[in-house]
Write a protein that holds these residues in place. Sequence first.
Motif, mmCIF file in Angstrom:
data_model
loop_
_atom_site.group_PDB
_atom_site.id
_atom_site.type_symbol
_atom_site.label_atom_id
_atom_site.label_comp_id
_atom_site.label_asym_id
_atom_site.label_seq_id
_atom_site.Cartn_x
_atom_site.Cartn_y
_atom_site.Cartn_z
ATOM 1 N N ILE A 115 -74.596 25.558 -29.451
ATOM 2 C CA ILE A 115 -74.005 24.297 -29.907
ATOM 3 C C ILE A 115 -73.470 24.443 -31.323
ATOM 4 O O ILE A 115 -72.362 24.015 -31.629
ATOM 5 N N SER A 116 -74.231 25.093 -32.186
ATOM 6 C CA SER A 116 -73.748 25.155 -33.565
ATOM 7 C C SER A 116 -72.526 26.067 -33.648
ATOM 8 O O SER A 116 -71.614 25.813 -34.434
ATOM 9 N N LEU A 155 -66.651 19.643 -24.076
ATOM 10 C CA LEU A 155 -67.773 19.975 -24.948
ATOM 11 C C LEU A 155 -68.629 18.743 -25.203
ATOM 12 O O LEU A 155 -69.855 18.777 -25.077
ATOM 13 N N LEU A 156 -67.965 17.633 -25.532
ATOM 14 C CA LEU A 156 -68.722 16.416 -25.821
ATOM 15 C C LEU A 156 -69.505 15.965 -24.596
ATOM 16 O O LEU A 156 -70.662 15.581 -24.682
ATOM 17 N N ARG A 157 -68.856 16.045 -23.432
ATOM 18 C CA ARG A 157 -69.513 15.565 -22.224
ATOM 19 C C ARG A 157 -70.705 16.434 -21.854
ATOM 20 O O ARG A 157 -71.752 15.954 -21.460
ATOM 21 N N GLN A 160 -75.525 16.565 -34.648
ATOM 22 C CA GLN A 160 -74.563 17.018 -35.652
ATOM 23 C C GLN A 160 -73.229 17.351 -34.997
ATOM 24 O O GLN A 160 -72.170 17.139 -35.591
ATOM 25 N N LEU A 161 -73.262 17.841 -33.757
ATOM 26 C CA LEU A 161 -72.009 18.112 -33.060
ATOM 27 C C LEU A 161 -71.204 16.824 -32.894
ATOM 28 O O LEU A 161 -70.012 16.786 -33.159
ATOM 29 N N ALA A 168 -67.042 14.179 -32.640
ATOM 30 C CA ALA A 168 -66.713 13.092 -31.720
ATOM 31 C C ALA A 168 -65.866 12.027 -32.408
ATOM 32 O O ALA A 168 -65.931 11.874 -33.619
ATOM 33 N N PRO A 169 -65.077 11.279 -31.629
ATOM 34 C CA PRO A 169 -64.379 10.131 -32.197
ATOM 35 C C PRO A 169 -65.410 9.172 -32.787
ATOM 36 O O PRO A 169 -66.527 9.078 -32.255
ATOM 37 N N LYS A 170 -65.041 8.487 -33.829
ATOM 38 C CA LYS A 170 -66.024 7.730 -34.602
ATOM 39 C C LYS A 170 -66.826 6.739 -33.766
ATOM 40 O O LYS A 170 -68.011 6.522 -34.011
#
Lengths: 420, 978
Positions: free
Chosen positions: B257-258, B312-314, B333-334, B339-341
């Motif tokens: 992830i990092s 990635l977000l999903r 942190q990702l 991510a969108p705000k």
Amino acid sequence: MIHSLFLVNASGDIFLEKHWKSVVSRSVCDYFFEAQERATEPENVPPVIPTPHHYLISVLRHRIYFVAVIQSEVPPLFVIEFLHRVVDTFQDYFGVCTEAAIKDNVVVVYELLEEMLDNGFPLATESNILKELIKPPTILRTMVNTITGSTNVGEQLPTGQLSVVPWRRTGVKYTNNEAYFDVVEEIDAIIDKSGSTITAEIQGVIDACVKLTGMPDLTLSFMNPRLLDDVSFHPCVRFKRWEAERILSFIPPDGNFRLLSYHVSSQNLVAIPVYVKHNITFREGSSQGRFDLTLGPKQTMGKAVESVLVSSQLPRGVLNANLNPSQGTYTFDPVTKLLSWDVGKINPQKLPSLKGTMSLQAGASKPDENPTINIQFKIQQMAISGLKVNRLDMYGEKYKPFKGIKYMTKAGNLCQFRLH
Amino acid sequence: MDVGFSSLRSEAVGAVRTAMVSAENLQLTLKAELSQEEQALTHIRSNPKEAHKAGNEDLKEMLESSKESLKLEAMKRIVGLIAKGKNASELFPAVVKNVASKNIELKKLVYVYLVRYAEEQQDLALLSISTFQRALKDPNQFIRASALRVLSSIRVPIIVPIMMLAIKEAAADLSPYVRKTSAHAIQKLFSLDADQKEQLIEVIEKLLKDKSTLVAGSVVMAFEEVCPDRIDLIHKNYRKLCNLLVDVEEWGQVVIISMLTRYARTQFTSPWKEGAMFDENNEKAFYESDSEEKKGHTEEKPYIMDPDHRLLLRNTKPLLQSRNTAVVMSVAQLYWHLAPKHEVSIVTKSLVRLLRSHREVQYIVLQNIATMSIQRKGMFEPFMKSFYVRSTDATHIKTLKLEILTNLANEANISTILREFQTYVKSQDKAFAAATIQAIGRCATNISEVTDTCLNGLVLLLSNRDETVVAESVVVIKKLLQTQPTQHSEIIKHMAKLFDNITVPMARASILWLIGEYCERVPKIAPDVLRKMAKSFTAEEDIVKLQTVNLAAKLYLTNSKQTKLLTQYILNLGKYDQNYDIRDRTRFIRQLIVPSEKSGALNKYARRILLAPKPAPVLESSFKDRDRFQLGTLSHSLNSKATGYQELSDWPAVAPDQSVRNVEIIEASGSDSEEESSESEKTSSDSGKSSSGSEQSSSESELEQKKKKKTKKVPQKKSKPTAADRYSEIPAVCWSLRASFFFPVTTSSFGPVKTYELLHHMTGKGLAAKYHFPRQPCLYQPSMVAVQVILSNSSDHSLEEIHIGDRSPASLSIHCFNTIERLEPEASVTVSMGIDFSDSTQAANFQLCTKEDQFSVSIQPAVGELLMPSSMTEQDFCKEQGKLQGMNETSATITMETANASSQAISKQVLSVANVGVVSSSQNNFSRFAGRTVSSGALVLVSLELKESSTALLTINTEKTVMASMLLRDIKQALTQA
């Protein structure tokens, strides 16, 4: 990643060291000792300490500091989580994680640490895998080993490490197939002096002890899954199934494990099952103070409140306390000013109370604040949130297992009454 | 690849050679030392000083005993010593002998010891290398893996080539577990020798393609360690890593992830629309420059998120439910960075959950929340109560919670927060109470509505019994008053009244400063305070003295009539103070304010200098500038850049080419073996996967790929029915086999090494060469005999390009050493070569060349060196001997030197002549040795039957009759002479 590990006891001695890369001199711990000296309480040592060439990340558990030496950037939680995992493993292996236990089992400890990290990166941290590699010491096995010269190290190599279910060892066999689940809920609350709740929340865990033959596939469903607001799972739980149907579906590890921890949504009002009536006064000019504390049960649905333990940090000015408990025993440590009262079970007909006087330092002005009271208790057979398990089903194996579910409520670390 | 391998292999073998020889020599010398020590010990047993040594001595005895249990006991005690940090390195030779033990626990403990001390005892550590090399070829994957693990943990630079070779081979192993181990080994080798970087990157590249979840975490770790800047290696694997993520083990998840966070920041455009970004934050925008830059861009076309970014977000979102706090934090942190705000707030709940974990976890999580809450109050405001302080919290936790509560404070919730703060002020932890007062001060400056309330509250605290509380209140009030001094002369008067009772220097100094600054508002009190200070000046702390001088100066300027004398008195006192700061300040002030002939132009401006309106201090969070670090990192935690911290780059203005991440669907070899290894758990894996793994992969191609795999799986299984046999778990047997095979061989070959001259330095114009037979199996080619050549330069100039030139007979196959570029005067170098003598003692002639000259040299092997030891039992020996009768048998009766009559002496003499293995014999009067010729592998059996009066019958059975007679002659010679 993790370079070395030092175990430091309460008196500041390094009693075990282990290095995964080249050896780091134990003098690096001097920075830790400095921080330890500066801290007023053992807990106040900062978890992350920078030194000129290394970084020290430590956790304190069971009055032992586990100090990891790091050389370069790494998420600190990664190290902290791992160190706690190490402590959990020790506890799992030796029953207790004390200096004595570690020293007695230094070889097993070393073998475990060797398997848990490779070059500072976690390798095998699942208890099921570790137990296949290194058998936990039991009295019987120690005796057998000394007589026959056989070893704790498993002859089998852990196949679990390779499978898609790395948490479960293969070839599990039991004559009695059992699966037990404990739903344990903890209340964390702060209550002000008038008895109204400032904040209260419930978090719970479901701990399981599963001893089932083969590769069982279990599903656990709740009557009221909506209660669960925020959950975290053991890796075995299938997340998608939970998202879609609110059902826990999983292939369990063998033995004891934590299936789920959850938080009950804060919309639900939390009823604190205990109330406190208090009257603690210090009079100006007199060297005496009055202490009067009574406990009572509240909304426990007829279940008894047990193992009640009251502790309080009395003001520094208090020299001694001369109290009279209506039940249980109390102790007062004049050095740390810690009062603790082991109440036991609360009998609703005869409420437990602790009354008496405190002697204050002569001439000193009266303490201007009242102490806070922390309370520990247990209530069996009740989950305070009202969470209920609906059913447990098993697929994939033919036998019929014995299933059991137990509920318990207890006070969390933070159940406190502010008397000021 | 093949070419690469063979050259590598040659290097590796060279290294083994050198290693072996030096190890042999060392063991010889060590043995001598040991016996001396033993002698010494027998003499001074009673000496108490020797007690420690004697303790280790009995460990040594235990290790050398034949009983397994004793050895194990000894090893356990040694591990105990290591754990305590005691030095146990002198036991190295005794311990390392057990490296090939049958007993698994003993073996593991020896590994522990070896890894700990190998660095200190490099030469001796080499003794163990061949055990691991052999184990690397073991059919059992766990043994291969563990061998690689230990081999790569031995930090001895000389074996770098061996490690490199082993890593390359393991990276192509069928077992994902071995491949995982090789990924770990990459990092170890890199830290040992950074020069291998290029080769290691090749391996990493290969392993990144691996489809096994076991390998993914480890190889990304290696990537981060070795070549974090080679982002191009990730492109093709990006989607795969995203899809595998849920099934990777938790520690690997954190690392992946990092890494992906960094990757995404370089490859995707910013999802943060300007305007929407900092709606909650009216202070300076954090990414201001960024958003401005984009303004024109976004207006032209609306932002569309790259599907890979979304993937990635999903795929990370479910990991917020992980039980591992590090995983949750890294997902948080990702989201924060990628991510969108409006989506970031989904991590809040999970972060708050972590606050119920251990204290240390709380500490780190709170630090991160503190940073987040400065920019986005809204995220944590609903959870404000989770940050209420408990009396049982550790001080650093309390401080952090205060910090967050202060950050969260706004007009709506300030009353609740202040009420909560009031209880904290009463806390028995005074340091914490002081911090609370600071926090109240901050709230008061940030939210103008409550400034007065706070100020009044703080003034009340001035009458608190506790000194620290009062002191802190004074300091905070001072700061608050500076913002609006007009209405508050009452407060200053009140503080002046309290002044006598306050002893904390900082607080006294603050009051003095306040009175001085606003002396015109309290014209009556100020001179009186100065009078009091003049009395107690000498007894004050430095900081108070400085402020007294300031007060005096300011009063002198505003009210010189009343205070002139007092000021002069104080300035005189200050002039002779011990502290030079105070002396300096006094001198400066005197020049500034007291008019005299010498005083310069500044005198006129004294009033404007000293009584200039001063800007109010800004009370702001100590976490204000922490956002320059990536959340969740060590650097963030320390608020300073840690070694190896990777900066998170800004979003690119224009997204780089997206198509780099497209992958053609090809079946990697990795996935096949993964299937194989999980065969035994097919049923469970299928059900487990279908619910956790594959559902995550929503993209079409992924599903297709899965299908393909499944269809492919069936024929594959049929074609490899032996998979199960190959992985059969019989480690104990394997190890024991090796033990019996390997160990006698090495011990037997530890004979004296005879060195022969190859080139004299007179003929070689300064270049001298010697050679010997190290009696190790030659790794270049099994049919070659290993020869080690020591080249030395005895001339006064350096020799360049030493290499092997023409050879005769032309058919002679020699494995040459690599050209030595340069050999300095007085330097020497050992190189190894392999020569195929084809089982004849015919000399190998070749030319040894330097840049200028060529020298013809020849190596004539003794017949005994053309053999290699063979292990067999007595029965086998007799059986084989029976087959080699008649003309294959050569024998002679010899009369031996009496000194040679014992069986040990015989072994020694025979082994010095021929490289054969001892066959354990049940009969005392028989000594048997077995070997094979190196080239053709023909058996050579030597037996020696002792007769009375030191005569013996020496028999040699072999197909190679010529060799037999030569060998007979050599052995006879060795045994008959002393």
